[in-house]
Design an enzyme around this catalytic site. Structure first.
Site, mmCIF file in Angstrom:
data_model
loop_
_atom_site.group_PDB
_atom_site.id
_atom_site.type_symbol
_atom_site.label_atom_id
_atom_site.label_comp_id
_atom_site.label_asym_id
_atom_site.label_seq_id
_atom_site.Cartn_x
_atom_site.Cartn_y
_atom_site.Cartn_z
ATOM 1 N N LYS A 26 -21.313 -1.500 9.699
ATOM 2 C CA LYS A 26 -21.747 -2.152 10.930
ATOM 3 C C LYS A 26 -23.266 -2.364 10.926
ATOM 4 O O LYS A 26 -23.760 -3.455 11.219
ATOM 5 C CB LYS A 26 -21.332 -1.292 12.126
ATOM 6 C CG LYS A 26 -21.481 -1.982 13.452
ATOM 7 C CD LYS A 26 -21.010 -1.082 14.595
ATOM 8 C CE LYS A 26 -19.503 -0.926 14.582
ATOM 9 N NZ LYS A 26 -19.036 0.120 15.478
ATOM 10 N N ARG A 95 -23.132 3.546 18.530
ATOM 11 C CA ARG A 95 -21.862 3.267 17.839
ATOM 12 C C ARG A 95 -21.877 3.888 16.456
ATOM 13 O O ARG A 95 -22.889 3.827 15.759
ATOM 14 C CB ARG A 95 -21.662 1.764 17.669
ATOM 15 C CG ARG A 95 -21.482 0.986 18.944
ATOM 16 C CD ARG A 95 -21.339 -0.505 18.621
ATOM 17 N NE ARG A 95 -20.839 -1.259 19.749
ATOM 18 C CZ ARG A 95 -21.624 -1.796 20.693
ATOM 19 N NH1 ARG A 95 -22.927 -1.664 20.608
ATOM 20 N NH2 ARG A 95 -21.095 -2.472 21.691
ATOM 21 N N GLY A 104 -10.576 6.134 12.712
ATOM 22 C CA GLY A 104 -10.575 7.491 13.246
ATOM 23 C C GLY A 104 -11.906 7.939 13.838
ATOM 24 O O GLY A 104 -12.027 9.045 14.357
ATOM 25 N N MET A 106 -15.734 7.991 16.013
ATOM 26 C CA MET A 106 -16.071 8.138 17.426
ATOM 27 C C MET A 106 -16.073 6.803 18.164
ATOM 28 O O MET A 106 -16.503 5.788 17.647
ATOM 29 C CB MET A 106 -17.453 8.764 17.558
ATOM 30 C CG MET A 106 -17.756 9.176 18.974
ATOM 31 S SD MET A 106 -19.485 9.587 19.206
ATOM 32 C CE MET A 106 -20.158 7.980 19.586
ATOM 33 N N ARG A 339 -17.555 -8.238 10.656
ATOM 34 C CA ARG A 339 -17.082 -7.550 9.450
ATOM 35 C C ARG A 339 -15.936 -8.359 8.871
ATOM 36 O O ARG A 339 -15.350 -9.199 9.562
ATOM 37 C CB ARG A 339 -16.608 -6.138 9.778
ATOM 38 C CG ARG A 339 -15.519 -6.131 10.825
ATOM 39 C CD ARG A 339 -15.078 -4.721 11.150
ATOM 40 N NE ARG A 339 -14.276 -4.721 12.365
ATOM 41 C CZ ARG A 339 -13.787 -3.651 12.925
ATOM 42 N NH1 ARG A 339 -14.028 -2.463 12.425
ATOM 43 N NH2 ARG A 339 -13.048 -3.727 14.003
ATOM 44 N N HIS A 455 15.648 10.377 -11.301
ATOM 45 C CA HIS A 455 16.653 9.366 -11.589
ATOM 46 C C HIS A 455 16.723 8.328 -10.483
ATOM 47 O O HIS A 455 16.675 7.121 -10.708
ATOM 48 C CB HIS A 455 18.013 10.049 -11.774
ATOM 49 C CG HIS A 455 19.129 9.080 -12.001
ATOM 50 N ND1 HIS A 455 19.904 8.602 -10.959
ATOM 51 C CD2 HIS A 455 19.548 8.462 -13.112
ATOM 52 C CE1 HIS A 455 20.778 7.743 -11.449
ATOM 53 N NE2 HIS A 455 20.583 7.638 -12.749
ATOM 54 N N SER A 772 5.218 2.350 -28.449
ATOM 55 C CA SER A 772 5.260 2.153 -27.005
ATOM 56 C C SER A 772 5.040 3.518 -26.366
ATOM 57 O O SER A 772 5.789 4.466 -26.640
ATOM 58 C CB SER A 772 6.603 1.556 -26.588
ATOM 59 O OG SER A 772 6.616 1.386 -25.198
ATOM 60 N N CYS A 840 5.545 1.865 -21.727
ATOM 61 C CA CYS A 840 6.783 1.597 -20.992
ATOM 62 C C CYS A 840 7.123 2.690 -19.985
ATOM 63 O O CYS A 840 8.177 2.668 -19.374
ATOM 64 C CB CYS A 840 7.938 1.347 -21.946
ATOM 65 S SG CYS A 840 8.340 2.782 -22.944
ATOM 66 N N TYR A 860 0.321 -4.631 -24.292
ATOM 67 C CA TYR A 860 1.124 -5.004 -23.128
ATOM 68 C C TYR A 860 1.516 -3.783 -22.320
ATOM 69 O O TYR A 860 1.447 -2.653 -22.805
ATOM 70 C CB TYR A 860 2.385 -5.784 -23.554
ATOM 71 C CG TYR A 860 3.386 -4.948 -24.323
ATOM 72 C CD1 TYR A 860 4.382 -4.228 -23.648
ATOM 73 C CD2 TYR A 860 3.344 -4.857 -25.700
ATOM 74 C CE1 TYR A 860 5.288 -3.452 -24.350
ATOM 75 C CE2 TYR A 860 4.243 -4.090 -26.405
ATOM 76 C CZ TYR A 860 5.222 -3.384 -25.727
ATOM 77 O OH TYR A 860 6.108 -2.607 -26.403
HETATM 78 C C1 PEP Z 1 8.825 7.707 -20.801
HETATM 79 O O1 PEP Z 1 9.033 8.874 -21.111
HETATM 80 O O2 PEP Z 1 7.738 7.306 -20.360
HETATM 81 C C2 PEP Z 1 9.897 6.718 -20.901
HETATM 82 C C3 PEP Z 1 9.667 5.442 -20.675
HETATM 83 O O3 PEP Z 1 11.137 7.182 -21.156
HETATM 84 P P1 PEP Z 1 12.101 7.875 -20.073
HETATM 85 O O4 PEP Z 1 11.474 7.713 -18.727
HETATM 86 O O5 PEP Z 1 13.383 7.170 -20.197
HETATM 87 O O6 PEP Z 1 12.120 9.278 -20.547
#
Ligand code: PEP
Ligand code: MG
Length: 888
Positions: A26, A95, A104, A106, A339, A455, A772, A840, A860
């Site tokens: 501000k 202010r 949050g 004053m 702002r 899971h 990976s 991954c 990637y």
């Molecule tokens: C991992 O362990 O990051 C993975 C991609 O395999 P999973 O989650 O199936 O164990």
């Protein structure tokens, strides 16, 4: 070199927008407006450094601060020709103003400096006694409430009682005499509540108000807000002290708020409200109904024209939508604040895109105006933001989006009712692969146990289905079919709403708004594609998910988990026969049955991804997952023994129990999983490789093109494991291709998901075409925390108590697990410079983690289909962030 001592006080003319850190948002913007020649009331700012030093001294003001404040005040008195508490009274507003806007903090104090004498001077000067007494009573109320902690209703009750006695509805209907009476009553209220009078010396009041702002930095609500928004606790807040301008001085005065664009839709239109003869808080307090801004043109035409021009100027200057507060005093316009305006996700995208079209922003700048979380919101149905309801409990935000449905306790009921088109929410202690059929048709999933890589979470994210996991305060009684949250007991059929983006659970049905993947969304993600370096693939295990991923812009599949291809009901008997087989022939027979089924699955995926790479990971989970539960099987044997049932049934139940016991592991996640299983039973990878090659050829034959086949070996720790598995796969591929008389490029690589694998990545790379990084297991084994258990337990406490900055299964642990990824990448490339590197684990879709993967130069990331647009976007942001760092 000793640091310059922090400067505590800045006159408004000394600051600029660049000085946010020291002046707060501000203060910096007020100074900037002053610099630009926009009318703002004069004043000064107490810097964030003063707040930080006061907090460090447990509330004690640092030496010199009070003197600095008095000097700044004297300068202000000089400039305005007025004095605090004097005959020509200077009245002040105080202010808070933190570096990041924080709801949050004053509340504002207005009219500071008014007292029994100055009220008369003010009345005479304005020639308006009512205005002066109205200002006085407001001050007493604000100061008592905000600085001294008198409960606000103590004053409100008296105001309401007075209006009732006078038979009027509106505050504005009270006369000067009424207000004088109210001032006396408010003084009594303060005395009664505090056991003393409010301070009457205006300087003491000023000190009290500044101190209250400092203290408000550490209130619980401010701390909660900072935690939720990742704002550091040690920034402190600034305090803005300004000369009062009065919107309550009569019919030519007004106060209001406006946005330069519509903050809900992003439309480029005037948006705001104002109230004639009112002071700031009246507009937001809802006591009187404010009027739409456009009507101000009739009432105060000159001030209106000036406001509209100022709105344009400010937006052009800041190159962003502004949220503005203004006051008109006797026809003269003043700005009290500007702002960057908060906006909905849809508006954020529209404003960013429009500003590129208008030539205000470059595409790169526009990308930095949108947050990944905003894209996420638009990808899924969301709870209508105006719901105003309180959640009954909270779990982990495991898969984003909102779901409403009737509560069901088991997957079969979910499958039956959901399959019939009824909206259901599946509630489980935790889910297992056996629950998939219920998850598929449910609107959403709620679990009491398990974390972000449980899971339920992984499966739900893969399907783009809302999931709240690990809601540890809920009690599920499956026998009685009840869900208890606090005192309330829910039964099957009761309505629940889940918000998988926040983890909130509501014990009722709330309105949802549909996903909004509109043109703005497509345009912005499209711009991200022009900027990003990282490739983006998806984790998908079915043709359907693969098709969805492709639609959302995935450039291939980075992880096809094959376990569900063994779990499905039509395969499990054959899989069990395979595991329990006494000899190779019996095992071969079982695998023969499974092979065509797997081939069909792969065909679906390859067809959906033709022309793009698909990484298929060979079987990963421990064998016992395919067998009955140890306790349940023991109970079955016991029951058969007791009832003296069919001896043959008893015999086979005992045999199965023996096998279950033999394969039982105390730590299955560290047991016979991944390639360890394949090392013991090479028939499994053989069968899978065969199914993969046959599927790829069949798709090519049918569709003229197939996917790029990459076979990935899981949980490798030793180079020899990969060497052995590679041999198996290559032999089978050669056999299949020879039998078919065809050619096909198949590459073989490995997951890097164990610390040992990262450390010896140079040895492993010798046998790998690609790596990976499985950052889920790498987090589990690198930090040594069980991904199935920890998130329900100590890990959430660690996060909330700041032992660690974030849940490492959600956002990568940069230093530790990120370090392992860095080592793996570097050592792998040290022997194979062109080695393709991907990620991954779930982190492949997390913006902060993507930032790290960009820095490490990986090729990637791969994430669940519904996170693909966010990953594309975040990958671009990571590049831009890197460029900004390099520049400066
Ligand atoms: C991992 O362990 O990051 C993975 C991609 O395999 P999973 O989650 O199936 O164990
Ligand atoms: Mg893994």
């Amino acid at each position: 070199m000793a640091a310059e001592p922090a400067k505590y006080l800045y006159d408004m003319s000394e600051g600029s927008a660049q000085m946010r850190t020291i002046l707060g948002g501000k203060g910096a913007n007020l100074a900037e407006m002053k610099r630009l020649g926009i009318p703002v009331p004069d004043g000064f700012t107490v810097s964030t450094a003063a707040c930080v030093d006061t907090m460090a001294a447990h509330g004690q003001w640092p030496a010199g601060l009070w003197e600095d404040v008095q000097d700044a005040l004297a300068r202000l008195e000089e400039r305005t020709g007025r004095t605090l508490g004097g005959e020509r009274p200077l009245l002040l507003s105080v202010r808070s103003g933190a570096v990041f806007s924080m709801p949050g903090m004053m509340d504002t104090i207005l009219n500071l400096g008014i007292g029994d004498e100055t009220v008369e001077a003010l009345a005479a000067e304005a020639d308006n006694a009512r205005f002066a007494w109205d200002s006085y009573r407001r001050f007493l109320q604000m100061y008592g409430d905000v600085v001294e902690g008198v409960p606000p209703h103590a004053y409100e009750d008296e105001l309401t009682a007075l209006k009732a006695r006078r038979g009027v509805d509106q505050d504005t209907d009270l006369t000067t005499e009424d207000l004088q009476e109210l001032v006396a009553t408010f003084k009594d209220v303060s005395r009664r509540e505090l056991g003393r009078d409010l301070p009457i010396d205006p300087r003491e009041q000023l000190r009290g108000a500044i101190d209250a702002v400092f203290r408000s930095w550490d209130t619980p609500r401010a701390r909660v807000y900072r935690r939720a928004n990742d704002i550091p606790d040690d920034l402190g807040t600034a305090v803005n002290v300004m000369q009062m301008v009065f919107g309550n001085r009569g019919e030519t005065s007004a106060t209001g708020v406006c946005f330069t664009r519509n903050p809900s839709t992003g439309a480029h239109e005037l948006y705001g409200e104002f109230l004639v003869n009112a002071q700031g808080e009246d507009v937001v307090a809802g006591i009187r109904t404010p009027r739409p801004l456009a009507e101000m043109e009739e009432v105060l035409p000159e001030a209106y024209a000036q406001l509209v021009q100022t709105m344009r100027d400010l937006e052009a200057h800041y190159k962003d939508m502004q949220d503005i507060e203004f006051t008109v005093e006797d026809g003269t316009l003043y700005l009290l604040q500007t702002r960057n305006g908060k906006r909905t996700a849809a508006a954020a995208l529209k404003v960013a895109r429009d500003m590129v079209d208008e030539g205000v922003l470059t595409r790169e700048e526009a990308l930095q105006r949108v947050e990944p979380g905003q894209l996420d919101q638009l990808l899924h149905p969301a709870i209508d933001p105006d719901h105003g309801r309180t959640p009954v409990t909270k779990g982990l935000p495991a898969s984003p989006g909102a779901a409403v449905g009737e509560l069901v306790f088991d997957a079969d009921t979910a499958a039956e009712r959901g399959g019939a088109g009824e909206p259901v929410v599946l509630v489980r202690y935790e889910t297992t692969p056996d629950d998939i059929h219920g998850v598929i048709v449910a609107q959403g999933v709620l679990t009491a146990h398990g974390g972000m890589t449980s899971h339920a979470a992984v499966v739900a994210r893969g399907m783009g289905k809302p999931c709240v996991a690990g809601a540890s305060a809920i009690r599920i009684n499956t026998a009685e079919q009840t869900l208890t949250i606090g005192e309330h007991v829910y039964r099957e059929g009761d309505l629940l709403t889940l918000d998988g983006s926040t983890g909130d659970v509501y014990g009722e049905a709330l309105e949802l708004v549909p996903p909004q993947i509109n043109e703005d969304f497509q345009a912005i993600v499209g711009w991200a594609d022009e900027v990003r370096r990282l490739g983006v693939r998806a984790n998908a295990d079915t043709g359907e998910d693969a098709a969805k991923a492709r639609e959302l812009g995935a450039e291939g599949i980075g992880l096809c988990r094959t376990e569900h291809m063994f779990m499905a009901a039509d395969r499990l008997p054959a899989v069990r026969r395979m595991i329990l087989a006494q000899d190779e022939d019996a095992r071969a027979e079982a695998l023969e049955t499974i092979l065509p089924m797997q081939q069909k699955d792969f065909e679906g995926i390859f067809a959906a991804m033709k022309g793009l790479p698909v990484t298929v990971r060979l079987l990963d989970p421990p064998l016992h997952e395919f067998l009955p539960n140890l306790v349940e099987q023991s109970l079955l044997v016991q029951r058969l023994e007791l009832t003296g049932g069919d001896p043959q049934e008893l015999e086979s139940a005992r045999e199965l129990l023996g096998q279950v016991k033999r394969l039982h592991e105390l730590n299955p996640m560290l047991g016979t999983r991944g390639c360890r299983l394949a090392m013991l039973y090479p028939e499994i990878p053989e069968m899978q490789a065969r199914a993969i090659v046959r599927a790829a050829l069949a798709v090519r034959e049918r569709e003229g093109e197939t996917a790029g086949v990459e076979i990935m070996i899981p949980l490798v720790a030793y180079a020899n494991e990969l060497a052995t598995q590679r041999e198996v796969v290559e032999r089978v591929v050669a056999e299949e291709l020879e039998a078919a008389g065809e050619q096909l490029d198949v590459t073989v690589g490995t997951m890097i998901e164990l610390p040992r694998a990262a450390i010896v990545a140079d040895q492993i790379a010798a046998h790998a075409d690609f790596f990976s990084f499985g950052t889920n297991d790498l987090t589990q084994t690198g930090i040594g925390i069980s991904r199935d258990d920890a998130e329900g337990g100590f890990l959430s406490a660690y996060v909330s108590e700041d032992v660690i900055p974030a849940n490492p299964f959600e956002s990568i642990d940069r230093d530790g697990v990120g370090g392992l990824v860095g080592i793996g990448a570097e050592r792998g490339r040290s022997v194979k410079p062109g080695l393709k590197l991907g990620v991954c684990g779930e982190h492949g879709g997390d913006p902060a983690s993507i930032q790290l993967f960009e820095e490490l130069g990986l090729d990637y990331v791969s994430c669940s289909p519904y996170r693909v647009p966010i990953a594309r976007f975040s990958a671009a942001r990571a590049v831009l962030k890197g460029e900004r760092r390099a520049d400066g």
